[in-house]
Design a protein around this motif. Structure first.
Motif, short mmCIF file in Angstrom:
data_model
loop_
_atom_site.label_atom_id
_atom_site.label_comp_id
_atom_site.label_asym_id
_atom_site.label_seq_id
_atom_site.Cartn_x
_atom_site.Cartn_y
_atom_site.Cartn_z
N ALA A 201 -26.27 60.15 -11.92
CA ALA A 201 -25.29 61.16 -12.28
C ALA A 201 -24.16 60.57 -13.14
O ALA A 201 -23.68 61.21 -14.06
CB ALA A 201 -24.72 61.79 -11.03
N ASP A 202 -23.74 59.34 -12.86
CA ASP A 202 -22.63 58.76 -13.62
C ASP A 202 -23.09 57.88 -14.78
O ASP A 202 -22.28 57.26 -15.44
CB ASP A 202 -21.70 57.97 -12.68
CG ASP A 202 -22.43 56.83 -12.00
OD1 ASP A 202 -23.62 56.62 -12.29
OD2 ASP A 202 -21.81 56.14 -11.17
N ARG A 203 -24.35 57.81 -15.02
CA ARG A 203 -24.95 57.06 -16.14
C ARG A 203 -24.60 55.57 -16.13
O ARG A 203 -24.49 54.95 -17.18
CB ARG A 203 -24.54 57.68 -17.48
CG ARG A 203 -25.21 59.01 -17.71
CD ARG A 203 -24.82 59.58 -19.05
NE ARG A 203 -25.35 60.93 -19.19
CZ ARG A 203 -26.33 61.25 -20.04
NH1 ARG A 203 -26.87 60.36 -20.82
NH2 ARG A 203 -26.76 62.48 -20.11
N THR A 204 -24.35 54.99 -14.97
CA THR A 204 -24.13 53.55 -14.91
C THR A 204 -25.41 52.81 -14.57
O THR A 204 -25.49 51.60 -14.71
CB THR A 204 -23.07 53.17 -13.86
OG1 THR A 204 -23.49 53.73 -12.61
CG2 THR A 204 -21.71 53.71 -14.22
N TYR A 205 -26.40 53.51 -14.09
CA TYR A 205 -27.70 52.91 -13.89
C TYR A 205 -28.77 53.95 -14.16
O TYR A 205 -28.47 55.14 -14.26
CB TYR A 205 -27.84 52.32 -12.48
CG TYR A 205 -27.71 53.29 -11.35
CD1 TYR A 205 -26.46 53.60 -10.82
CD2 TYR A 205 -28.83 53.89 -10.78
CE1 TYR A 205 -26.33 54.49 -9.77
CE2 TYR A 205 -28.71 54.77 -9.73
CZ TYR A 205 -27.45 55.07 -9.23
OH TYR A 205 -27.33 55.96 -8.19
#
Lengths: 338, 292
Positions: A201-205
């Motif tokens: 959801a937060d596009r960090t992984y």
């Protein structure tokens, strides 16, 4: 749970996407139109016509006003969701295998195929989210993949990096402003193409699926493999579920061998793994062919899978899904409350 | 007209005899029944120009959901493309509902699935390790192919008390004949079959196992199968839960059957759950009587 079957396509599905509110599903297949569906009851909102070749990919902008699609007719098209009108056509040298909007919908990337003497590229276009506005023709950035063509690509958090998965099983990290390659790591088995790349959801992984029968959870910053999910069949798609810490993998025996096996042996099931413990916790049957695409509702209430059999199956999770926790999770929760 | 003497099914087409040419169709009538269902009687003309009366009995359940205003607005959008002509609601040609899938995530998911599989493949597994052994010379070939076939008698025939015959027969293992005698032994009497074969027959998923089935009575009408399953699952693996429900109202009729994999679990559950208070009623749990 009772799945809703969507029969809007005559050929194998290629990609499914939910919009950000999770109320509309877009599906593309190798026939030449895109379908839009309401997720809660499977009602078809409409179809988008104009492409002259098999559709490979679709993506929705974060405000749910526009969708972009890429097809084997060497074009990317931009559509207004509400009316089904085609707003813009970008021409490329080869087929477009993947499109993705960045986090704020201001840019769109397109992954092109390596064919007819052209190398595979990742192209970036500026997007104006107003459906009335004129879209620019210009390609802001072109990244050429000289070693191995990119099969999938996406935008990291804050549109800082472009992450691409390649045909040879490597994942590379590009600077999204300059297009410079910052990193390239062999993540999957050599020469096993990466078939899907989906974001948290937060596009960090993100999670990658590969033909080497594994899916991997990878950190954007340093391309470190955090988790590996091992399946017993080549994978075509992988998705991370919000709300619950699960991942869903889809795959199955190759399309060519499908007629020689029955559904049971072909392993045409959606597999659920626990995201942290990397352990398989269940399977959902139903398709008659390999699963080509799996997508999860961003609100976490449902998931959809599209198969080689031409069906989209939308599953609304029921209570058992939300109630499931590991013993250690329950213990941790109980201790936290004390 | 609203009350038909012989009650029709919930959606019945009745062909009316009168083939009157006037195409004026009676208005659709909707009557509300006592149990909260509605009867809708509508008329239409079929392909032959005959008037057809359709009686449908429908229960409406209102399901309210609060959604984001953006989502609510999108639900009002007009359809387009291939769906432009579709009416409101899902069109039957593109959308259908699949059969129910039971999906309960679990850590021992693999083990559960494996149990089912081993039942089917158990015979194969057992035979996998078995080696062919000649009864004449104990070599690794069939007795019929033995080079000493004509010159020597089989080992067992010299007398079953022979010490050498004992271990040779034991190697034959489950599924083999009893004790080296050539008379026919039915499968269930053979060595080792009693344990493995017996389970296999009873373990079928849909096979009623009255031995370990509990009858639960005085169940609240609000009860759900899932609730019962959750309650009884803590005593052991539950293979089947059946809660009798009224076909029309969907409410529970007050009794249920719970089948366990193991009779010991069932006995434990019977002991603990008898007299348990559930939804304002006290459950009565007993072993189901064998069907006559």
């Amino acid at each position: 749970m009772r799945p809703i079957l969507l029969q809007g396509h005559e050929r194998a599905l290629t990609q499914i996407k939910y919009n950000r509110d999770g109320d509309i599903i877009f599906s593309t297949a190798k026939d030449q139109h895109i379908c839009a569906w309401f997720a809660h009851n499977g009602e078809r909102l409409g179809t988008y016509h104009g492409h002259q070749g098999a559709l490979w990919t679709v993506d929705v902008d974060p405000t749910s006003t526009l969708i972009a699609s890429g097809a084997a007719d060497n074009t990317v098209r931009l559509w207004e969701i509400r009316s089904g009108k085609c707003l813009k056509v970008w021409e490329f040298n080869t087929a477009v295998k993947r499109v993705e909007f960045n986090e704020d919908g201001s840019q769109l990337l397109a992954v092109t195929e390596k064919r007819m003497g052209f190398l595979g590229t990742i192209e970036v276009m500026d997007i104006n989210l107003d459906p009335e506005a004129e879209q620019s023709d210009e390609k802001v950035l072109t990244i050429t993949c000289e070693e191995s063509k990119a099969t999938v690509a996406g935008w990291s958090y804050l549109s800082k990096y472009i992450i691409a998965g390649h045909e040879d099983g490597t994942v590379s990290q590009y600077d999204a402003k300059t297009g410079e390659q910052l990193d390239n790591t062999q993540i999957h088995e050599p020469d096993m193409p990466i078939t899907d790349l989906q974001w948290s959801a937060d596009r960090t992984y993100f999670i990658t699926a590969s033909k080497d029968k594994t899916a991997k959870l990878i950190n954007v910053q340093d391309l470190e493999v955090m988790k590996t999910y091992v399946a017993d069949t080549p994978l075509n798609s992988a998705s991370i579920t919000p709300k619950k810490d699960f991942v869903i993998l889809g795959g199955g025996q190759d399309a060519m061998g499908v007629t020689q096996t029955d559904a049971r042996q072909g392993k045409f099931e959606a597999r659920f793994y626990h995201k942290v413990f990397a352990e398989e916790i269940g399977r959902v049957r139903g398709h008659f062919g390999p699963l080509n695409s799996v997508a999860v509702d961003p609100t976490g209430k449902s998931y959809a899978s599209g198969g080689e059999d031409g069906y989209v199956r939308v599953h609304q999770f029921d209570k058992g899904y939300f109630d499931f926790t590991y013993e250690v999770e329950r213990q941790a929760k109980a201790q936290g409350q004390m | 007209m609203s009350k038909v003497a012989s009650r029709p099914d919930w959606a019945d087409d009745e062909e009316l005899d009168d083939t009157i040419n006037d195409t004026t169709l009676p208005q659709q009538t909707i009557t509300t029944n006592k149990d909260g269902t509605k009867t809708i009687i509508s008329y239409r003309l079929n392909d032959d120009g005959k008037k057809v009366k359709t009686t449908r009995r429908i229960r409406f359940t209102t399901h309210k959901e609060v959604v984001n205003p953006r989502v609510a607005e999108r639900k009002q959008w007009a359809k387009f493309g291939l769906s432009a002509k579709d009416g409101a609601g899902p069109a039957s040609d593109t959308t259908s509902v699949g059969e129910n899938i039971i999906f309960r995530p679990s850590t021992n998911w693999r083990k559960d699935a494996k149990e089912e599989k081993t039942e089917a493949g158990s015979m194969k597994d057992k035979l996998k390790d078995k080696k062919v052994k000649c009864r004449i010379c104990n070599g690794e070939h069939f007795t019929a192919r033995c080079p000493f076939k004509d010159t020597m008698a089989p080992v067992g025939e010299e007398g079953s008390a022979d010490v050498a015959a004992g271990p040779a027969d034991a190697v034959e293992g489950p599924g083999g004949l009893g004790s080296g005698k050539s008379s026919y032994v039915p499968p269930h009497m053979r060595n080792g079959a009693a344990a493995s074969g017996g389970d296999r027959m009873g373990g079928g998923k849909y096979e009623r196992n009255d031995e370990s089935t509990l009858r639960v009575t005085n169940v609240s009408e609000m009860a759900e199968e899932q609730e019962l399953r959750d309650m009884f699952e803590r005593f052991g693996r539950v293979t089947r839960v059946f809660l009798a429900k009224d076909r029309e109202t969907g409410l529970a009729k007050g009794f249920a059957f719970i089948s366990f994999q193991e009779r010991t679990d069932a006995a434990k559950a019977c002991e603990k759950m008898d007299g348990y208070g559930f939804k304002h009623l006290i459950l009565r749990v007993e072993f189901a009587k064998k069907a006559a």
